[in-house]
Design a protein around this motif. Sequence first.
Motif, PDB file in Angstrom:
ATOM      1  N   CYS A 158      44.953  42.122  38.232  1.00 21.31           N
ATOM      2  CA  CYS A 158      45.503  43.286  38.972  1.00 21.31           C
ATOM      3  C   CYS A 158      46.877  43.034  39.858  1.00 21.31           C
ATOM      4  N   CYS A 166      45.167  42.642  43.631  1.00 28.31           N
ATOM      5  CA  CYS A 166      44.286  41.478  43.772  1.00 28.31           C
ATOM      6  C   CYS A 166      44.153  40.067  42.848  1.00 28.31           C
ATOM      7  N   CYS A 200      41.336  48.067  38.011  1.00 29.92           N
ATOM      8  CA  CYS A 200      40.739  47.459  38.543  1.00 29.92           C
ATOM      9  C   CYS A 200      39.689  47.581  39.192  1.00 29.92           C
ATOM     10  N   CYS A 233      39.345  46.082  43.422  1.00 30.29           N
ATOM     11  CA  CYS A 233      40.456  47.086  44.785  1.00 30.29           C
ATOM     12  C   CYS A 233      40.483  48.468  43.947  1.00 30.29           C
TER      13      CYS A 233
HETATM   14 ZN   LIG Z   1      42.520  44.856  42.148  1.00 28.92          ZN
END
Ligand SMILES: [Zn+2]
Length: 425
Positions: free
Chosen positions: A21, A24, A64, A67
């Motif tokens: 990601c 994050c 993701c 997040c």
């Molecule tokens: Zn993420």
Amino acid sequence: MMTTTTTLSFDITPQKVTRQCRFCGSNLRRTFVDLGMSPLCETYPSADDLNRGEMYYPLHVYVCEKCWLVQLEEYESPENIFSEYAYFSSYSDSWLKHAARYCDKMTNRFRLTDQSLVVEVASNDGYLLQYFVQRGMSVLGIEPAANVAMVAIEKGVPTLVRFFGTLLAKELAADNRRADLVLGNNVLAHVPDVNDFVEGLKILLKPEGVLTLEFPHLLKLIEFNEFDTIYHEHFSYFSLLSTVKIMQAHGLRVFDVEELMSHGGSLRVYACRAESKTHALEQNVQRVLADERKANLDRMDGYANFARKVQETKLALVEFLLAVKRAGESVAGYGAPGKSATLLHYCGIGNDLIEYTVDRNPFKQGRFLPGSRIPIHHPDRIRETKPDYVVILPWNLKDEIIDQLHFIREWGGRFVVPIPRVEIC
Ligand SMILES: [Zn+2]
């Protein structure tokens, strides 16, 4: 160089390549939609290019699970995509009106004066900052595409030809050029390193300054089946849920949000430094977050059915065009926006089914749509050839376009709107 013996391992499959990601860093394991291989949507081949091949890249979108940032991998460097960008904002009347209204609203709400500095990241041809210039404010545009930035400079909008990030933000801050208002319209999605970009925005803000960002709203993309807004230049697709997380991680606080009609449904997010006391939290933020939770965007359920809806659209559009072709009727397109490349390419539509398209932007006229190689002409072509159907490729501007092209009714012409579902009107 050392010589080594390579042992082939049957465990290595493309699925096991680790993707992370871009916000994050978690591993990306879930597909949102896979639109196959597609060319870059803003590279319009010229007649001289027709004997050459085009580069295709996977248009595979992940979500993701930590997040909820929906994202493509980065396949092409931003320098390659944006150095000669063909999109001039000022060619759309409705977008200019949007910019003028934005200037009025921000000036009144945040009491901007002729002492204020307004900085726009990805300022394009100065379509928006020109309204702040008219009010006597200091402005600075930041625009990486040199050909587009030149147009801005010629109309009196000071513009730096640079990519934006912490490096440039620190230079400006050191030069005492922090801003009262920082804005970025339809740029956040284009940014490969979202963390460096958002950190830069914070650095650029005065302590009580305001940041506004506009971007297509993932909730609307899903709800209205806007899969053609997925293309390589859009690395990320944001919900308010994921945006709030990203802002928080960089010391910014989202205090208001507006839902806009632009680009098929966008958000305008208002943020300030986390420590600022000037800007109270508005109810809109909780309301939009609640809408997103209701649509299950905080769990995998909200993302699971999108791919099936996308495939249904392809079947309906191709079925319609095949039936029209068999009936001996003619079809032209209107517009050559970036999103038309995804739509036509994913559906496998070439100039056998849509003979040509037209665009008001002279930069695109005489060129061809990427991948499908459908020729792009001046809008007068429609009056000359009198097609039975006109497919509106920038469907987000359909009211404006139907109004401009009302004359096709003279010969019984009809409009085709492909998204959210194929509609003849
Ligand atoms: Zn993420």
